[in-house]
Motif scaffolding. Structure first.
Motif, PDB file in Angstrom:
ATOM      1  N   VAL A  91      -1.188   9.215   5.559  1.00 52.64           N
ATOM      2  CA  VAL A  91      -1.283  10.537   4.966  1.00 52.64           C
ATOM      3  C   VAL A  91      -0.074  10.712   4.073  1.00 52.64           C
ATOM      4  N   ALA A  92      -0.300  11.353   2.911  1.00 51.64           N
ATOM      5  CA  ALA A  92       0.775  11.596   1.950  1.00 51.64           C
ATOM      6  C   ALA A  92       0.475  12.925   1.270  1.00 51.64           C
ATOM      7  N   TYR A  93       1.414  13.376   0.422  1.00 48.31           N
ATOM      8  CA  TYR A  93       1.313  14.728  -0.128  1.00 48.31           C
ATOM      9  C   TYR A  93       1.584  14.712  -1.633  1.00 48.31           C
ATOM     10  N   ALA A  94       0.756  15.447  -2.350  1.00 51.34           N
ATOM     11  CA  ALA A  94       0.839  15.479  -3.817  1.00 51.34           C
ATOM     12  C   ALA A  94       2.076  16.233  -4.295  1.00 51.34           C
ATOM     13  N   ASP A 141       0.823  -1.207   0.000  1.00 48.40           N
ATOM     14  CA  ASP A 141       0.000   0.000   0.000  1.00 48.40           C
ATOM     15  C   ASP A 141       0.860   1.261   0.000  1.00 48.40           C
ATOM     16  N   GLU A 142       1.873   1.284   0.830  1.00 47.74           N
ATOM     17  CA  GLU A 142       2.759   2.453   0.870  1.00 47.74           C
ATOM     18  C   GLU A 142       3.475   2.645  -0.461  1.00 47.74           C
ATOM     19  N   GLN A 143       3.918   1.553  -1.073  1.00 52.05           N
ATOM     20  CA  GLN A 143       4.644   1.664  -2.335  1.00 52.05           C
ATOM     21  C   GLN A 143       3.740   2.186  -3.447  1.00 52.05           C
ATOM     22  N   LEU A 144       2.481   1.787  -3.448  1.00 52.22           N
ATOM     23  CA  LEU A 144       1.571   2.287  -4.471  1.00 52.22           C
ATOM     24  C   LEU A 144       1.400   3.798  -4.356  1.00 52.22           C
ATOM     25  N   LEU A 145       1.321   4.311  -3.133  1.00 51.63           N
ATOM     26  CA  LEU A 145       1.234   5.762  -2.964  1.00 51.63           C
ATOM     27  C   LEU A 145       2.470   6.441  -3.545  1.00 51.63           C
ATOM     28  N   ARG A 146       3.631   5.874  -3.278  1.00 47.70           N
ATOM     29  CA  ARG A 146       4.865   6.458  -3.833  1.00 47.70           C
ATOM     30  C   ARG A 146       4.903   6.322  -5.355  1.00 47.70           C
ATOM     31  N   ASP A 147       4.478   5.175  -5.862  1.00 53.61           N
ATOM     32  CA  ASP A 147       4.471   4.962  -7.306  1.00 53.61           C
ATOM     33  C   ASP A 147       3.539   5.947  -8.013  1.00 53.61           C
ATOM     34  N   SER A 155       4.471  11.958  -1.917  1.00 51.14           N
ATOM     35  CA  SER A 155       5.675  12.007  -1.090  1.00 51.14           C
ATOM     36  C   SER A 155       5.268  12.093   0.380  1.00 51.14           C
ATOM     37  N   GLY A 156       6.276  11.921   1.260  1.00 48.67           N
ATOM     38  CA  GLY A 156       6.021  12.053   2.685  1.00 48.67           C
ATOM     39  C   GLY A 156       5.001  11.067   3.207  1.00 48.67           C
TER      40      GLY A 156
END
Length: 223
Positions: free
Chosen positions: A220-223, A195-201, A205-206
């Motif tokens: 939580v992540a940032y565009a 799940d975390e890797q998909l957000l990064r892919d 960021s963050g």
């Protein structure tokens, strides 16, 4: 899923998350606070999987200046969202469909709560890409859904824990076991690492874990 097109099941939906998701109201409160760290008082917020209206109601009450665009593939769930929101609905536009039905934005923040675990991996990545594309640079995005280790023994253990929590919350044991079986057979759940890797892919960021509630996790992540 079929349940989200069944009017009787949809009518009971608002009873489910508070009993099945540990700390559900606190999860909503945490997300509102995380978004508010960067989102201004007059923010426009994208809510993917908005059917039922529970998170929009919580966010509307916490932030009276925010306006929302909610997207959901179930017309019945969107009808429930309108009923849930009541007079707060005048700050929300609801859109029937998937992420492609969402306005282009740009949005000051976004959320996707208890939704991505219904989406297959490749479509999940596409969805996350489309969300990020609609957010302003640096805008916060919060997600929460089923996410736990996917080795066979681990998977069975976490699903059993999910059912045990449901029973402890007052769900009928047979109903909890049926739900566990359905989740095991139908939901494309990923591990937390995936799940975390998909957000990064998808270009976020963050990426930071902020919530763990038995079988559910939130980032939580940032565009």
């Amino acid at each position: 899923m079929d349940a989200f097109s069944n009017p009787q099941a949809v009518a009971r939906y608002v009873e489910g998350p508070p009993r099945l998701v540990p700390g559900f109201s606190d999860l909503q409160r945490m997300i509102a606070l995380l978004l508010a760290e960067r989102a201004p008082d007059n923010s426009r917020v994208l809510v993917l999987g908005a059917g039922g209206g529970l998170e929009i109601k919580a966010f509307s009450e916490a932030q009276p200046g925010w306006r929302f665009d909610g997207v959901d593939p179930s017309a019945e769930m969107l009808n429930l969202a309108r009923a849930t929101l009541g007079p707060l609905a005048d700050r929300t536009r609801l859109h029937h469909g998937l992420i492609d039905s969402a306005p282009e934005g740009p949005f000051d923040a976004g959320t996707c709560i208890l939704t991505l675990h219904f989406v297959e991996r490749e479509e999940r990545l596409r969805t996350l890409n489309e969300v990020r594309r609609r957010l302003k640079p640096g805008a916060p995005f919060a997600v929460a859904h089923f996410s736990f280790p996917q080795a066979a023994d681990d998977r069975e253990l976490w699903l059993a824990r999910y059912a045990a929590f449901a029973i402890a919350s007052g769900i009928d044991p047979a109903q909890a076991e049926n739900a566990r079986t359905m989740i095991a057979e139908r939901l494309p759940i990923l591990s937390p690492e995936e799940d975390e890797q998909l957000l990064r892919d998808a270009g976020f960021s963050g990426v930071s874990l902020f919530y763990v509630g038995m079988a559910f996790r939130g980032w939580v992540a940032y565009a």
